[in-house]
Scaffold this motif. Structure first.
Motif, PDB file in Angstrom:
ATOM      1  N   TYR A 178      -3.289   6.476   0.175  1.00 12.70           N
ATOM      2  CA  TYR A 178      -3.986   7.124   1.288  1.00 12.70           C
ATOM      3  C   TYR A 178      -4.518   8.492   0.869  1.00 12.70           C
ATOM      4  O   TYR A 178      -5.616   8.887   1.245  1.00 12.70           O
ATOM      5  CB  TYR A 178      -3.057   7.279   2.496  1.00 12.70           C
ATOM      6  CG  TYR A 178      -2.740   5.981   3.176  1.00 12.70           C
ATOM      7  CD1 TYR A 178      -3.701   5.318   3.927  1.00 12.70           C
ATOM      8  CD2 TYR A 178      -1.477   5.414   3.067  1.00 12.70           C
ATOM      9  CE1 TYR A 178      -3.419   4.126   4.545  1.00 12.70           C
ATOM     10  CE2 TYR A 178      -1.180   4.216   3.682  1.00 12.70           C
ATOM     11  CZ  TYR A 178      -2.152   3.569   4.425  1.00 12.70           C
ATOM     12  OH  TYR A 178      -1.877   2.392   5.033  1.00 12.70           O
ATOM     13  N   HIS A 208       0.845  -1.185   0.000  1.00  7.17           N
ATOM     14  CA  HIS A 208       0.000   0.000   0.000  1.00  7.17           C
ATOM     15  C   HIS A 208       0.885   1.240   0.000  1.00  7.17           C
ATOM     16  O   HIS A 208       1.532   1.545   0.981  1.00  7.17           O
ATOM     17  CB  HIS A 208      -0.904  -0.028   1.239  1.00  7.17           C
ATOM     18  CG  HIS A 208      -2.294   0.414   0.954  1.00  7.17           C
ATOM     19  ND1 HIS A 208      -3.160  -0.342   0.213  1.00  7.17           N
ATOM     20  CD2 HIS A 208      -2.965   1.523   1.299  1.00  7.17           C
ATOM     21  CE1 HIS A 208      -4.312   0.287   0.133  1.00  7.17           C
ATOM     22  NE2 HIS A 208      -4.218   1.426   0.778  1.00  7.17           N
ATOM     23  N   HIS A 234     -12.574 -13.044   4.546  1.00  6.14           N
ATOM     24  CA  HIS A 234     -12.979 -11.812   5.219  1.00  6.14           C
ATOM     25  C   HIS A 234     -13.614 -10.828   4.233  1.00  6.14           C
ATOM     26  O   HIS A 234     -14.544 -10.118   4.591  1.00  6.14           O
ATOM     27  CB  HIS A 234     -11.800 -11.170   5.948  1.00  6.14           C
ATOM     28  CG  HIS A 234     -10.648 -10.791   5.068  1.00  6.14           C
ATOM     29  ND1 HIS A 234      -9.764 -11.713   4.573  1.00  6.14           N
ATOM     30  CD2 HIS A 234     -10.262  -9.593   4.588  1.00  6.14           C
ATOM     31  CE1 HIS A 234      -8.875 -11.097   3.818  1.00  6.14           C
ATOM     32  NE2 HIS A 234      -9.155  -9.806   3.813  1.00  6.14           N
ATOM     33  N   SER A 235     -13.148 -10.808   2.997  1.00  4.90           N
ATOM     34  CA  SER A 235     -13.754  -9.933   1.991  1.00  4.90           C
ATOM     35  C   SER A 235     -15.177 -10.377   1.671  1.00  4.90           C
ATOM     36  O   SER A 235     -16.083  -9.554   1.544  1.00  4.90           O
ATOM     37  CB  SER A 235     -12.927  -9.933   0.711  1.00  4.90           C
ATOM     38  OG  SER A 235     -11.643  -9.433   0.960  1.00  4.90           O
ATOM     39  N   PHE A 284      -8.282   2.436   3.404  1.00  2.00           N
ATOM     40  CA  PHE A 284      -7.759   2.645   4.761  1.00  2.00           C
ATOM     41  C   PHE A 284      -7.695   1.374   5.600  1.00  2.00           C
ATOM     42  O   PHE A 284      -6.839   1.253   6.458  1.00  2.00           O
ATOM     43  CB  PHE A 284      -8.603   3.698   5.497  1.00  2.00           C
ATOM     44  CG  PHE A 284      -8.577   5.030   4.823  1.00  2.00           C
ATOM     45  CD1 PHE A 284      -7.406   5.746   4.707  1.00  2.00           C
ATOM     46  CD2 PHE A 284      -9.720   5.571   4.278  1.00  2.00           C
ATOM     47  CE1 PHE A 284      -7.369   6.976   4.071  1.00  2.00           C
ATOM     48  CE2 PHE A 284      -9.705   6.799   3.641  1.00  2.00           C
ATOM     49  CZ  PHE A 284      -8.527   7.494   3.540  1.00  2.00           C
ATOM     50  N   MET A 285      -8.578   0.437   5.376  1.00  2.00           N
ATOM     51  CA  MET A 285      -8.604  -0.769   6.206  1.00  2.00           C
ATOM     52  C   MET A 285      -7.956  -1.969   5.505  1.00  2.00           C
ATOM     53  O   MET A 285      -7.893  -3.050   6.075  1.00  2.00           O
ATOM     54  CB  MET A 285     -10.033  -1.084   6.628  1.00  2.00           C
ATOM     55  CG  MET A 285     -10.639   0.058   7.420  1.00  2.00           C
ATOM     56  SD  MET A 285     -12.279  -0.291   7.981  1.00  2.00           S
ATOM     57  CE  MET A 285     -11.871  -1.001   9.564  1.00  2.00           C
ATOM     58  N   HIS A 286      -7.500  -1.782   4.275  1.00  2.00           N
ATOM     59  CA  HIS A 286      -6.721  -2.788   3.546  1.00  2.00           C
ATOM     60  C   HIS A 286      -7.422  -4.142   3.482  1.00  2.00           C
ATOM     61  O   HIS A 286      -6.848  -5.164   3.814  1.00  2.00           O
ATOM     62  CB  HIS A 286      -5.338  -2.949   4.154  1.00  2.00           C
ATOM     63  CG  HIS A 286      -4.646  -1.662   4.427  1.00  2.00           C
ATOM     64  ND1 HIS A 286      -4.216  -0.834   3.426  1.00  2.00           N
ATOM     65  CD2 HIS A 286      -4.343  -1.027   5.591  1.00  2.00           C
ATOM     66  CE1 HIS A 286      -3.654   0.230   3.952  1.00  2.00           C
ATOM     67  NE2 HIS A 286      -3.721   0.152   5.266  1.00  2.00           N
ATOM     68  N   VAL A 287      -8.655  -4.152   3.047  1.00  5.25           N
ATOM     69  CA  VAL A 287      -9.438  -5.385   3.000  1.00  5.25           C
ATOM     70  C   VAL A 287      -8.821  -6.405   2.063  1.00  5.25           C
ATOM     71  O   VAL A 287      -8.849  -7.598   2.336  1.00  5.25           O
ATOM     72  CB  VAL A 287     -10.892  -5.064   2.573  1.00  5.25           C
ATOM     73  CG1 VAL A 287     -11.689  -6.314   2.327  1.00  5.25           C
ATOM     74  CG2 VAL A 287     -11.559  -4.240   3.635  1.00  5.25           C
ATOM     75  N   GLN A 344     -13.527   3.506   2.328  1.00  4.50           N
ATOM     76  CA  GLN A 344     -12.920   3.311   3.646  1.00  4.50           C
ATOM     77  C   GLN A 344     -12.312   1.917   3.782  1.00  4.50           C
ATOM     78  O   GLN A 344     -11.205   1.755   4.290  1.00  4.50           O
ATOM     79  CB  GLN A 344     -13.959   3.530   4.755  1.00  4.50           C
ATOM     80  CG  GLN A 344     -14.498   4.935   4.836  1.00  4.50           C
ATOM     81  CD  GLN A 344     -13.467   5.933   5.269  1.00  4.50           C
ATOM     82  OE1 GLN A 344     -12.659   5.677   6.139  1.00  4.50           O
ATOM     83  NE2 GLN A 344     -13.489   7.103   4.657  1.00  4.50           N
ATOM     84  N   LEU A 345     -13.039   0.900   3.326  1.00  2.05           N
ATOM     85  CA  LEU A 345     -12.552  -0.472   3.467  1.00  2.05           C
ATOM     86  C   LEU A 345     -11.319  -0.740   2.616  1.00  2.05           C
ATOM     87  O   LEU A 345     -10.369  -1.375   3.076  1.00  2.05           O
ATOM     88  CB  LEU A 345     -13.655  -1.465   3.101  1.00  2.05           C
ATOM     89  CG  LEU A 345     -14.784  -1.619   4.106  1.00  2.05           C
ATOM     90  CD1 LEU A 345     -15.872  -2.515   3.548  1.00  2.05           C
ATOM     91  CD2 LEU A 345     -14.273  -2.183   5.415  1.00  2.05           C
TER      92      LEU A 345
END
Length: 108
Positions: free
Chosen positions: A20, A15, A79-80, A67-70, A63-64
């Motif tokens: 960001y 990332h 999890h995805s 920032f949350m690196h899904v 956001q996911l």
């Protein structure tokens, strides 16, 4: 042991910092559009609620992913899939609630 440390330090970052900034700018744009639509009353209530719900969904996705690196991580992407299923349930419940509240105002 030195071999493992050199592998970790030479591994590229998944990332980049620029991502960001892109996520932040997208979040600001989505928030500004939502805020402007709500303040200007540029459309009637029913289409406005649909548009705001769609914009909220885009905000969640931004956001996911930014920032949350899904999408990052080792192993299978369960999890995805769980997050996508949760989003479907959330939007279904929210839209059904709006529909029920609208139906209640038509009956009264």
């Amino acid at each position: 042991m030195e071999h493992l440390n050199s592998e970790r330090s030479s591994a590229p970052a998944k990332h980049k910092p620029g991502m960001y900034v892109v996520g932040y700018v997208l979040s600001l744009i989505l928030t500004a559009v939502s805020f402007t639509l709500a303040l200007t009353h540029s459309m009637s209530v029913a289409p406005l609620m649909v548009v705001m719900t769609i914009l909220a969904g885009f905000q969640i996705v931004v956001q996911l992913f930014f920032f949350m690196h899904v999408t990052e991580g080792d192993g299978p992407p369960y999890h995805s899939l769980a997050l996508i299923l949760g989003l479907i349930f959330t939007f279904a419940i929210a839209l059904m609630s709006v529909w029920i509240m609208g139906f209640n105002s038509q009956v009264s």
